[in-house]
Design an enzyme around this catalytic site. Structure first.
Site, PDB file in Angstrom:
ATOM      1  N   ASP A  31     -23.004  15.574  14.747  1.00  0.00           N
ATOM      2  CA  ASP A  31     -22.693  14.948  16.124  1.00  0.00           C
ATOM      3  C   ASP A  31     -22.007  13.546  15.287  1.00  0.00           C
ATOM      4  OD1 ASP A  31     -22.867  14.313  18.802  1.00  0.00           O
ATOM      5  OD2 ASP A  31     -24.495  12.708  18.141  1.00  0.00           O
ATOM      6  N   ASP A  50     -21.506  10.177  17.609  1.00  0.00           N
ATOM      7  CA  ASP A  50     -21.963   8.792  18.383  1.00  0.00           C
ATOM      8  C   ASP A  50     -23.511   9.045  18.050  1.00  0.00           C
ATOM      9  OD1 ASP A  50     -19.564   7.961  19.453  1.00  0.00           O
ATOM     10  OD2 ASP A  50     -19.748   9.577  20.807  1.00  0.00           O
ATOM     11  N   GLY A  55     -24.722  12.302  24.545  1.00  0.00           N
ATOM     12  CA  GLY A  55     -24.241  13.725  24.360  1.00  0.00           C
ATOM     13  C   GLY A  55     -23.563  14.130  25.403  1.00  0.00           C
ATOM     14  N   ARG A  73     -17.995  11.900  29.669  1.00  0.00           N
ATOM     15  CA  ARG A  73     -17.576  10.873  30.188  1.00  0.00           C
ATOM     16  C   ARG A  73     -17.732  10.890  31.839  1.00  0.00           C
ATOM     17  NH1 ARG A  73     -11.759   8.908  28.968  1.00  0.00           N
ATOM     18  NH2 ARG A  73     -12.688   9.326  26.919  1.00  0.00           N
ATOM     19  N   SER A 107     -17.078  13.412  22.387  1.00  0.00           N
ATOM     20  CA  SER A 107     -16.172  12.517  22.640  1.00  0.00           C
ATOM     21  C   SER A 107     -14.799  12.841  22.417  1.00  0.00           C
ATOM     22  CB  SER A 107     -16.622  11.329  21.773  1.00  0.00           C
ATOM     23  OG  SER A 107     -15.706  10.402  21.972  1.00  0.00           O
ATOM     24  N   ASP A 110     -28.576  13.399  17.930  1.00  0.00           N
ATOM     25  CA  ASP A 110     -29.433  12.497  18.451  1.00  0.00           C
ATOM     26  C   ASP A 110     -29.617  12.804  20.222  1.00  0.00           C
ATOM     27  OD1 ASP A 110     -26.970  11.789  19.416  1.00  0.00           O
ATOM     28  OD2 ASP A 110     -27.594   9.833  19.920  1.00  0.00           O
TER      29      ASP A 110
HETATM   30  P1  B16 Z   1     -15.926   9.863  25.375  1.00  0.00           P
HETATM   31  P2  B16 Z   1     -21.374  12.566  20.801  1.00  0.00           P
HETATM   32  C1  B16 Z   1     -20.841  11.560  23.233  1.00  0.00           C
HETATM   33  O1  B16 Z   1     -20.523  11.759  21.920  1.00  0.00           O
HETATM   34  C2  B16 Z   1     -21.560  10.359  23.689  1.00  0.00           C
HETATM   35  O2  B16 Z   1     -22.944  10.645  23.252  1.00  0.00           O
HETATM   36  C3  B16 Z   1     -21.583  10.311  25.063  1.00  0.00           C
HETATM   37  O3  B16 Z   1     -22.296   9.037  25.458  1.00  0.00           O
HETATM   38  C4  B16 Z   1     -20.164  10.061  25.592  1.00  0.00           C
HETATM   39  O4  B16 Z   1     -20.223  10.030  26.993  1.00  0.00           O
HETATM   40  C5  B16 Z   1     -19.534  11.579  25.313  1.00  0.00           C
HETATM   41  O5  B16 Z   1     -19.492  11.395  23.956  1.00  0.00           O
HETATM   42  C6  B16 Z   1     -18.017  11.355  25.880  1.00  0.00           C
HETATM   43  O6  B16 Z   1     -17.145  10.402  24.993  1.00  0.00           O
HETATM   44  O7  B16 Z   1     -15.996   8.988  26.687  1.00  0.00           O
HETATM   45  O8  B16 Z   1     -15.720   8.875  24.121  1.00  0.00           O
HETATM   46  O9  B16 Z   1     -14.898  11.004  25.498  1.00  0.00           O
HETATM   47  O10 B16 Z   1     -22.948  12.018  20.912  1.00  0.00           O
HETATM   48  O11 B16 Z   1     -21.440  14.136  21.440  1.00  0.00           O
HETATM   49  O12 B16 Z   1     -20.911  12.361  19.706  1.00  0.00           O
HETATM   50 MG    MG Z   2     -24.736  11.719  19.930  1.00  0.00          MG
END
Ligand code: B16
Ligand code: MG
Length: 224
Positions: free
Chosen positions: A9, A11, A46, A49, A116, A170
């Site tokens: 993963d 973030d 995770g 948005r 993300s 996470d």
């Molecule tokens: P974005 P991961 C996730 O990333 C984040 O944990 C989550 O908080 C966020 O809303 C999501 O990506 C979308 O991100 O707005 O940048 O498209 O933890 O799956 O790496």
């Molecule tokens: Mg994450």
């Protein structure tokens, strides 16, 4: 080796951009006069948005029109992207750099499996654009975590079977997605609270000992 590939993963695992997400949502919540704290934020880990916005709006009294939802979702992304401008390879934890290098030397494939849509930008800023064999992110997917699609797509890009993959996550929804994909999971950070993953990592470097296990050692561990 028990695993042929590791899917990381992004973030909250490879980098601390989970904190940037928190600060951007907090700033949007403040603009809207909504209470938002780290407990609510843990539910956004995770999650896409759009779904994150819906969770944040649970404590908002007024109904919000679709156009306004789009506006605030875009606002969050703008504020988030602004904060990513200062990201450099210096922001990588030494443990992450070391782990990626050791896993590479072990001959194990590596992928990113992130919800993300900013994944590629973040990897570029961190100097990791070419560090992975596959990148499966929030672009072009039909279902976000906890659906297994992101991880299954990463496995398919690497040409390995789901059961040969170990996911490092996470987020609760990320662990659910890994298990739904038929993959093992190593939880880290907030993810260790749920007791759902096969392994809990105190730190990312603990991953190496798990990967060094032969299948026979892991059968013995499961029997204990
Ligand atoms: P974005 P991961 C996730 O990333 C984040 O944990 C989550 O908080 C966020 O809303 C999501 O990506 C979308 O991100 O707005 O940048 O498209 O933890 O799956 O790496
Ligand atoms: Mg994450």
């Amino acid at each position: 080796m028990k695993y042929k590939a590791v899917i990381f993963d992004l973030d909250g695992v490879i980098c601390h951009t989970d904190e940037n997400h928190y600060q951007a949502w907090k700033s949007v919540a403040d603009s809207l006069g909504i209470t938002f704290d780290r407990t609510v934020n843990d539910r956004l880990r995770g999650v896409s948005r759009r779904e994150s916005l819906e969770i944040m709006l649970e404590s908002h009294d007024e109904e919000m029109e679709e156009a306004e939802k789009k506006h605030w979702s875009d606002q969050k992304n703008q504020r988030y992207r602004e904060s990513l401008k200062t990201l450099t390879p210096e922001n990588l934890d030494p443990g992450v750099t070391e782990t990626l290098s050791v896993v590479r030397k072990m001959g194990i494939l590596m992928a990113i499996g992130s919800s993300s849509k900013n994944t590629k930008y973040i990897l570029e800023r961190l100097g990791l654009a070419d560090a992975f064999d596959a990148i499966s992110d929030g672009n072009g997917i039909t279902k976000a975590k906890p659906d297994p699609e992101i991880f299954l797509r990463a496995a398919s890009q690497m040409g390995v079977q789901p059961e040969d993959c170990l996911v490092v996550e996470d987020a609760k929804v990320g662990i659910e997605a890994a298990l739904a994909a038929g993959m093992d999971c190593a939880a880290i950070g907030d993810g260790t609270r749920y007791g759902m993953a096969q392994y809990n990592l105190d730190q990312i470097t603990d991953l190496v000992a798990i990967l060094e296990q032969t299948p026979w050692q892991s059968i013995l561990k499961d029997l204990k």
